[in-house]
Design a protein around this motif. Structure first.
Motif, PDB file in Angstrom:
ATOM      1  N   UNK A   1      47.340 -15.694  12.769  1.00 44.83           N
ATOM      2  CA  UNK A   1      46.044 -15.055  12.545  1.00 44.83           C
ATOM      3  C   UNK A   1      45.562 -14.354  13.807  1.00 44.83           C
ATOM      4  N   UNK A   2      45.705 -15.002  14.964  1.00 48.78           N
ATOM      5  CA  UNK A   2      45.272 -14.394  16.231  1.00 48.78           C
ATOM      6  C   UNK A   2      45.959 -13.045  16.436  1.00 48.78           C
ATOM      7  N   UNK A   3      47.244 -12.978  16.101  1.00 49.35           N
ATOM      8  CA  UNK A   3      47.982 -11.708  16.259  1.00 49.35           C
ATOM      9  C   UNK A   3      47.415 -10.632  15.343  1.00 49.35           C
ATOM     10  N   UNK A   4      47.038 -11.002  14.131  1.00 47.82           N
ATOM     11  CA  UNK A   4      46.498 -10.016  13.192  1.00 47.82           C
ATOM     12  C   UNK A   4      45.132  -9.492  13.615  1.00 47.82           C
ATOM     13  N   UNK A   5      44.445 -10.217  14.500  1.00 48.49           N
ATOM     14  CA  UNK A   5      43.078  -9.849  14.855  1.00 48.49           C
ATOM     15  C   UNK A   5      42.989  -8.924  16.063  1.00 48.49           C
ATOM     16  N   UNK A   6      44.117  -8.580  16.662  1.00 49.84           N
ATOM     17  CA  UNK A   6      44.106  -7.804  17.900  1.00 49.84           C
ATOM     18  C   UNK A   6      43.366  -6.471  17.768  1.00 49.84           C
ATOM     19  N   UNK A   7      43.433  -5.840  16.597  1.00 51.32           N
ATOM     20  CA  UNK A   7      42.768  -4.545  16.403  1.00 51.32           C
ATOM     21  C   UNK A   7      41.586  -4.617  15.435  1.00 51.32           C
ATOM     22  N   UNK A   8      41.144  -5.836  15.104  1.00 51.80           N
ATOM     23  CA  UNK A   8      40.011  -5.972  14.178  1.00 51.80           C
ATOM     24  C   UNK A   8      38.718  -5.892  14.993  1.00 51.80           C
ATOM     25  N   UNK A   9      38.417  -4.696  15.418  1.00 52.25           N
ATOM     26  CA  UNK A   9      37.242  -4.409  16.244  1.00 52.25           C
ATOM     27  C   UNK A   9      36.475  -3.262  15.624  1.00 52.25           C
ATOM     28  N   UNK A  10      35.156  -3.401  15.563  1.00 51.45           N
ATOM     29  CA  UNK A  10      34.352  -2.316  15.008  1.00 51.45           C
ATOM     30  C   UNK A  10      33.005  -2.803  14.514  1.00 51.45           C
ATOM     31  N   UNK A  11      32.321  -1.942  13.783  1.00 54.75           N
ATOM     32  CA  UNK A  11      30.976  -2.229  13.285  1.00 54.75           C
ATOM     33  C   UNK A  11      30.949  -2.185  11.766  1.00 54.75           C
ATOM     34  N   UNK A  12      30.280  -3.167  11.194  1.00 52.71           N
ATOM     35  CA  UNK A  12      30.144  -3.247   9.746  1.00 52.71           C
ATOM     36  C   UNK A  12      28.657  -3.266   9.399  1.00 52.71           C
ATOM     37  N   UNK A  13      28.235  -2.273   8.642  1.00 51.78           N
ATOM     38  CA  UNK A  13      26.851  -2.204   8.194  1.00 51.78           C
ATOM     39  C   UNK A  13      26.775  -2.683   6.757  1.00 51.78           C
TER      40      UNK A  13
END
Length: 413
Positions: free
Chosen positions: A337-349
């Motif tokens: 899971x940690x590996x899958x999260x490397x690019x899960x960055x951003x904003x959610x409205x």
């Protein structure tokens, strides 16, 4: 011949001040003649901890430890589970399940510090929590004694527990009419028992004192609330542009989510011990976090990773529900899971309205969504004629199978 009960000199009791653990203190002293050290885990249950020390001492404990576990609970247990997308049986957000391992781990630390020879918990023999506590204890102190009164005493119901409490002058915050079995922490509040034991009964959400973290959707405001959550590598780090630690952010989400009727579920779940149980759960902030995280992953994860991660999520949820947090498999799945999260960055409205969470826009510097590729308008990136060859090869097994059917049919004529 009845097996002689093993004796203990000092016992650390997982103490909440609720009905079960309140009567266990005098019961332990009566049945084991031991010193009882009470230990309460602060996992964000708030006012439930008020007056706990005086109550524990008055009931017979020699001392009370209050373990501050809020940030550890959020950072090391809640967030990894959210990142995994783990929901037990697709619905339950594991609020009780992942609160037990950090409490049990700390109980072992206290037992070693106190020189205790056993740990006691108030979990029933019908529930899941007995497994969660005891597996965690075994992970850190495999030889430490474990006492589970519900598996020993003659008390058979919560009504008989109240009788015992009254006979031993144990103060209680409940009465026989409002005797729901509840579990509360920063993440959720569960309700079981009484009229909820019959799945045919609709919960009375308007009943005073029933819902505690929010309101029923029909009682929520007529105007929607908008929020924006920022994630860094799958972890929420800011709300509406304001950076804050995760536990604070969760408290804020609980407030806005509860006010808008978010996160109330009514489910019948399959317990680990083999029976079904019906419960109502309030998880306002957690429901929002799961939803927002899923929206961001839609943009940032490729198809194969996302689909495989969904399989991992189901197994991860089972592991957490079954009390297997401190196992090699959970650690291995968390590494994935940690590996899958490397690019899960951003904003959610998001738009919150009367129990609903509605996407209102998601952005990420790592978005895999390409408007140039997906557009229905004219583009110079994608040659639609290329799809013919792709379909021919992708459908080749279907074509071969169809021709074989035609051949066999012709031979029969």
């Amino acid at each position: 011949m009845e097996k002689q009960k093993k004796q203990y000199k000092k016992v650390v009791l997982a103490y909440s001040g609720g009905l079960d653990t309140s009567i266990i203190i005098p019961w332990l002293k009566e049945n084991y003649g031991c010193e009882v050290v009470a230990a309460a885990g602060d996992v964000g249950q708030g006012t439930e901890l008020d007056g706990l020390e005086a109550k524990a001492l008055a009931t017979g404990a020699s001392k009370l430890y209050v373990m501050d576990l809020v940030d550890e609970f959020v950072e090391d247990y809640i967030i990894p589970t959210v990142q995994a997308g783990a929901k037990y049986e697709g619905t339950y957000l594991l609020g009780t399940s992942f609160a037990r391992p950090p409490i049990a781990k700390k109980l072992v630390e206290i037992a070693k510090k106190e020189g205790a020879d056993a740990i006691c918990h108030g979990c029933t023999g019908k529930g899941n929590d007995q497994v969660r506590f005891e597996l965690a204890i075994k992970a850190f102190a495999p030889d430490l004694g474990i006492i589970a009164p519900w598996r020993e005493w003659d008390i058979k119901s919560r009504e008989e527990e109240i009788d015992y409490a009254e006979a031993h002058h144990v103060p209680l915050k409940i009465n026989r009419e409002t005797n729901y079995s509840k579990d509360k922490n920063l993440w959720h509040l569960s309700h079981e028992g009484l009229d909820l034991e019959d799945p045919a009964n609709e919960p009375d959400y308007a009943k005073p004192g029933f819902l505690e973290l929010g309101v029923a959707p029909e009682q929520a405001p007529d105007t929607p609330a908008y929020i924006t959550i920022h994630f860094e590598k799958g972890k929420p780090t800011a709300l509406d542009g304001k950076a804050m630690k995760t536990s604070t952010l969760l408290k804020e989400l609980n407030a806005v989510g509860g006010a808008n009727g978010i996160g109330i579920i009514d489910i019948v779940e399959n317990r680990l011990v083999g029976m079904k149980s019906r419960g109502v759960y309030e998880t306002p902030g957690g429901t929002i976090l799961y939803f927002a995280h899923e929206q961001l992953e839609m943009l940032c994860l490729d198809k194969e990773t996302a689909h495989y991660k969904a399989l991992v999520a189901q197994k991860f949820a089972d592991i957490v529900y079954n009390g297997q947090w401190y196992t090699p498999l959970r650690e291995a799945l968390s590494a994935f899971v940690d590996k899958t999260q490397e690019n899960v960055t951003g904003d959610v409205k998001l738009k919150l309205y009367k129990g609903n969470i509605i996407p209102a826009g998601t952005t990420s510097p790592y978005s895999l969504y390409s408007e140039d590729l997906a557009t229905f308008g004219e583009d110079s990136v994608y040659d639609q004629a290329d799809s013919a060859g792709f379909i021919h090869l992708f459908g080749l097994p279907i074509t071969v199978q169809a021709k074989l059917k035609e051949k066999l049919a012709a031979e029969k004529e």
